[in-house]
Design an enzyme around this catalytic site. Structure first.
Site, mmCIF file in Angstrom:
data_model
loop_
_atom_site.group_PDB
_atom_site.id
_atom_site.type_symbol
_atom_site.label_atom_id
_atom_site.label_comp_id
_atom_site.label_asym_id
_atom_site.label_seq_id
_atom_site.Cartn_x
_atom_site.Cartn_y
_atom_site.Cartn_z
ATOM 1 N N SER A 167 0.798 4.173 -2.821
ATOM 2 C CA SER A 167 0.602 5.600 -2.538
ATOM 3 C C SER A 167 1.726 6.440 -3.137
ATOM 4 C CB SER A 167 0.504 5.833 -1.033
ATOM 5 O OG SER A 167 1.740 5.603 -0.367
ATOM 6 N N VAL A 204 0.837 -1.198 0.000
ATOM 7 C CA VAL A 204 0.000 0.000 0.000
ATOM 8 C C VAL A 204 0.873 1.251 0.000
ATOM 9 C CG1 VAL A 204 -1.786 1.271 1.237
ATOM 10 C CG2 VAL A 204 -1.901 -1.221 1.093
ATOM 11 N N TYR A 205 1.966 1.217 0.744
ATOM 12 C CA TYR A 205 2.896 2.346 0.738
ATOM 13 C C TYR A 205 3.428 2.575 -0.677
ATOM 14 C CZ TYR A 205 6.871 5.299 2.012
ATOM 15 O OH TYR A 205 7.780 6.338 2.106
ATOM 16 N N CYS A 206 3.851 1.491 -1.352
ATOM 17 C CA CYS A 206 4.312 1.620 -2.729
ATOM 18 C C CYS A 206 3.222 2.203 -3.623
ATOM 19 C CB CYS A 206 4.754 0.266 -3.283
ATOM 20 S SG CYS A 206 6.312 -0.366 -2.627
#
Length: 239
Positions: A129, A125-127
């Site tokens: 975003s 999810v960080y990637c």
């Protein structure tokens, strides 16, 4: 939203004179969660507009990371990460851009991540975003240039930075970056109106490697030999 510690005001003043600068910092721990909706920065922008403050330099430096496998995220984790890491910077820029365009100039600096270039377990999810932020940031640059607005856009893509946000990560080949050094390099990029700043310099080769290597070979070289795909195994984050 004014930053208090991340970027030295004296250094910014030296680079930008007396031009007002806003640094959207947000919260950077993996437990902040949230719905991804409007944040307190909107109140700050409203207050500046009411007081007639004109912003010529915006640094979008908000970020949170959950550090779990995708299947272990709940909706709050996903919405909070996408909201703060991607939607909020777009929103605050959208609020400040009309003034910059009307004045014929300004600079928006978006702190994305090297995670916008490399997929990574426990960072899905960080990637996502940061990929969103990087894609938006450079598309915004093209729009500003096509319309001859005078507004500059710089996208920053750093590797892990030793701020505590990624406490516990392991890096086999690439160095974990020191905050003070990163600050100076970002200031230099702002001064020179760079389009991209990727840190460390080896990160500049990632797009080329993605382009010429088959996917499985890219996984082997970057993920296994460089150890990127195991870098989050002992992640703890800021507690």
């Amino acid at each position: 939203m004014r930053a208090k510690a991340r970027l030295p005001s004296d250094s910014l003043r030296a680079h930008r004179g007396d031009a007002p600068c806003v640094i959207f910092a947000g919260r950077d721990n993996q437990n902040s969660g949230g719905s991804g909706g409007p944040g307190p920065y909107r109140a700050a922008v409203d207050d500046m507009e009411a007081r007639g403050i004109e912003v010529d330099l915006l640094i979008n430096n908000a970020g949170i990371v959950v550090g779990k496998r995708s299947t272990d995220h709940n909706f709050q984790d996903i919405a909070g990460s996408m909201g703060l890491n991607a939607l909020a910077p777009m929103d605050v820029a959208h609020r400040l851009l009309p003034g910059m365009i009307a004045r014929g100039g300004g600079h928006i600096v978006n702190i994305a991540s090297a995670a916008a270039l490399v997929s990574n377990p426990k960072m899905s999810v960080y990637c996502a975003s940061k990929w969103a932020m990087a894609g938006w940031s450079d598309s915004l640059r093209l729009e500003m240039e096509e319309a001859n607005t005078g507004v500059k856009v710089t996208t920053i893509m750093p590797y892990y930075i030793d701020t505590g946000m990624f406490e516990g990560v392991r890096s086999r080949v690439l160095p974990i970056l020191k905050p003070d050094k990163v600050v100076e390099q970002i200031l230099a990029a702002i001064e020179k109106d760079w389009i991209y700043l990727r840190l460390p310099w080896l990160v500049n080769f990632v797009p080329l490697m993605r382009g010429i290597l088959p996917a499985r070979w890219f996984d082997r070289v970057v993920g296994n030999w460089f150890g990127i795909y195991r870098s989050m195994d002992d992640f703890r984050g800021r507690r």
